[in-house]
Design a protein around this motif. Structure first.
Motif, PDB file in Angstrom:
ATOM      1  N   TYR A   1      22.163  15.581  42.635  1.00 13.41           N
ATOM      2  CA  TYR A   1      23.418  16.226  43.037  1.00 13.41           C
ATOM      3  C   TYR A   1      23.736  17.410  42.125  1.00 13.41           C
ATOM      4  O   TYR A   1      24.073  18.504  42.601  1.00 13.41           O
ATOM      5  N   PHE A   2      23.616  17.210  40.825  1.00  8.13           N
ATOM      6  CA  PHE A   2      23.961  18.283  39.889  1.00  8.13           C
ATOM      7  C   PHE A   2      22.908  19.398  39.889  1.00  8.13           C
ATOM      8  O   PHE A   2      23.236  20.561  39.616  1.00  8.13           O
TER       9      PHE A   2
ATOM     10  N   TYR B   1      29.238  13.224  49.040  1.00  2.06           N
ATOM     11  CA  TYR B   1      29.536  14.120  47.917  1.00  2.06           C
ATOM     12  C   TYR B   1      29.009  15.526  48.192  1.00  2.06           C
ATOM     13  O   TYR B   1      29.666  16.525  47.877  1.00  2.06           O
ATOM     14  N   LEU B   2      27.815  15.605  48.763  1.00  8.37           N
ATOM     15  CA  LEU B   2      27.244  16.911  49.078  1.00  8.37           C
ATOM     16  C   LEU B   2      28.090  17.657  50.107  1.00  8.37           C
ATOM     17  O   LEU B   2      28.291  18.868  49.990  1.00  8.37           O
TER      18      LEU B   2
ATOM     19  N   LYS C   1      24.028  21.360  42.851  1.00 12.95           N
ATOM     20  CA  LYS C   1      25.264  22.072  42.508  1.00 12.95           C
ATOM     21  C   LYS C   1      24.970  23.290  41.639  1.00 12.95           C
ATOM     22  O   LYS C   1      25.522  24.378  41.844  1.00 12.95           O
ATOM     23  N   SER C   2      24.068  23.122  40.674  1.00  8.42           N
ATOM     24  CA  SER C   2      23.696  24.235  39.806  1.00  8.42           C
ATOM     25  C   SER C   2      23.010  25.347  40.595  1.00  8.42           C
ATOM     26  O   SER C   2      23.260  26.540  40.368  1.00  8.42           O
TER      27      SER C   2
ATOM     28  N   LEU D   1      30.944  19.176  48.511  1.00  8.32           N
ATOM     29  CA  LEU D   1      30.527  20.313  47.695  1.00  8.32           C
ATOM     30  C   LEU D   1      30.256  21.549  48.544  1.00  8.32           C
ATOM     31  O   LEU D   1      30.684  22.655  48.205  1.00  8.32           O
TER      32      LEU D   1
ATOM     33  N   GLN E   1      25.584  27.309  42.478  1.00 10.81           N
ATOM     34  CA  GLN E   1      26.330  28.194  41.573  1.00 10.81           C
ATOM     35  C   GLN E   1      25.524  29.435  41.240  1.00 10.81           C
ATOM     36  O   GLN E   1      26.077  30.535  41.138  1.00 10.81           O
TER      37      GLN E   1
END
Length: 273
Positions: free
Chosen positions: A119-120, A164-165, A123-124, A168, A127
């Protein structure tokens, strides 16, 4: 890439489906051509995209894109495309975990550690993509979500991961993000976890693209059936207090060619007329 698919799905080639979650469900035949179509379509549209490969490597997607006149390498070099090798990530976390714990403990904690890490990583990547343009405009694709079950991750953890995705990528229907996931469901295999995952994904999605084989079996001139279901919340509230879901479904048959996909109404293929 495939104009007939654009018309059938009623999507805008120049902008992502607004705040939508799309599920590609393949049963008995390969539905990945829809993912390749979206990649090529929005690559030409200069959108941001993040492809999470669980079933295939980057070279596979690159080869297919090159074949249809698109270039993932150029898209990647522009800073607007990112590829995440999910199986490489799971291998790395397994190596790290086994350095100070037993194999049994790794299996027990893999779902939490791996999905959190993945997930992170996504997310990164988003970004980083946002630095090249509009932060809210991003296409995130996962191919194939079913593989997470095959490596032993519990179905409930996978469902929570997708939720969660979605928050996001497209937290509201006014956002410009789009989450697209592919799942493989073999109707000949009775897999409770897989059935739960597919039902949950379809229930929470805005568009379901169901790619299936022909009930009559193999045909050289008709490769399968594409059924599209659009799901939208109605303005009128249900007596129970929940907003009603409006659904519209259309069905077409298709034939995959070298650089195109031909769609036609059931029974109208040139081979049978």
């Amino acid at each position: 890439m495939f104009p007939e698919i654009n018309n059938f799905l009623d999507i805008n080639p120049s902008s992502l489906p607004n705040g939508k979650c799309i599920v590609v469900k393949q049963c008995g035949t390969d539905g990945s051509f829809l993912l390749h179509h979206l990649l090529s379509l929005y690559g030409h549209g200069n959108c941001n995209a993040c492809l999470v490969g669980v079933a295939q490597t980057f070279n596979h997607y690159k080869s297919v894109s090159d074949k249809v006149g698109a270039s993932l390498n150029k898209w990647k070099e522009s800073g607007k495309f990112a590829f995440i090798d999910a199986l490489k990530e799971i291998g790395q976390i397994t190596i790290e975990s086994t350095s100070d714990t037993s194999i049994g403990d790794v299996v027990d904690t893999l779902d939490v550690s791996y999905l959190k890490r993945l997930y992170f990583v996504i997310k990164s990547a988003i970004q980083q993509l946002s630095k090249q343009g509009d932060a809210s405009t991003v296409l995130v694709m996962i191919d194939d979500l079913t593989m997470l079950l095959h490596v032993g991750i519990p179905v409930l953890s996978v469902i929570h991961f997708v939720q969660y995705l979605r928050q996001l990528v497209c937290p509201t229907h006014n956002s410009s993000g789009c989450l697209t996931v592919l799942v493989h469901q073999d109707l000949a295999v009775d897999d409770d976890d897989l059935n739960i995952l597919v039902r949950q994904l379809c229930h929470s999605s805005d568009m379901i693209l169901h790619v299936s084989g022909l009930e009559s079996g193999f045909c050289r001139d008709v490769h399968g059936k594409l059924t599209v279901t659009w799901r939208e919340s109605a303005e009128k509230e249900h007596p129970s207090g929940w907003n009603k879901q409006q659904e519209k479904t259309m069905e077409m048959q298709f034939k995959i060619m070298d650089k195109n996909v031909c769609l036609f109404a059931p029974g109208t293929s040139a081979a049978v007329l």
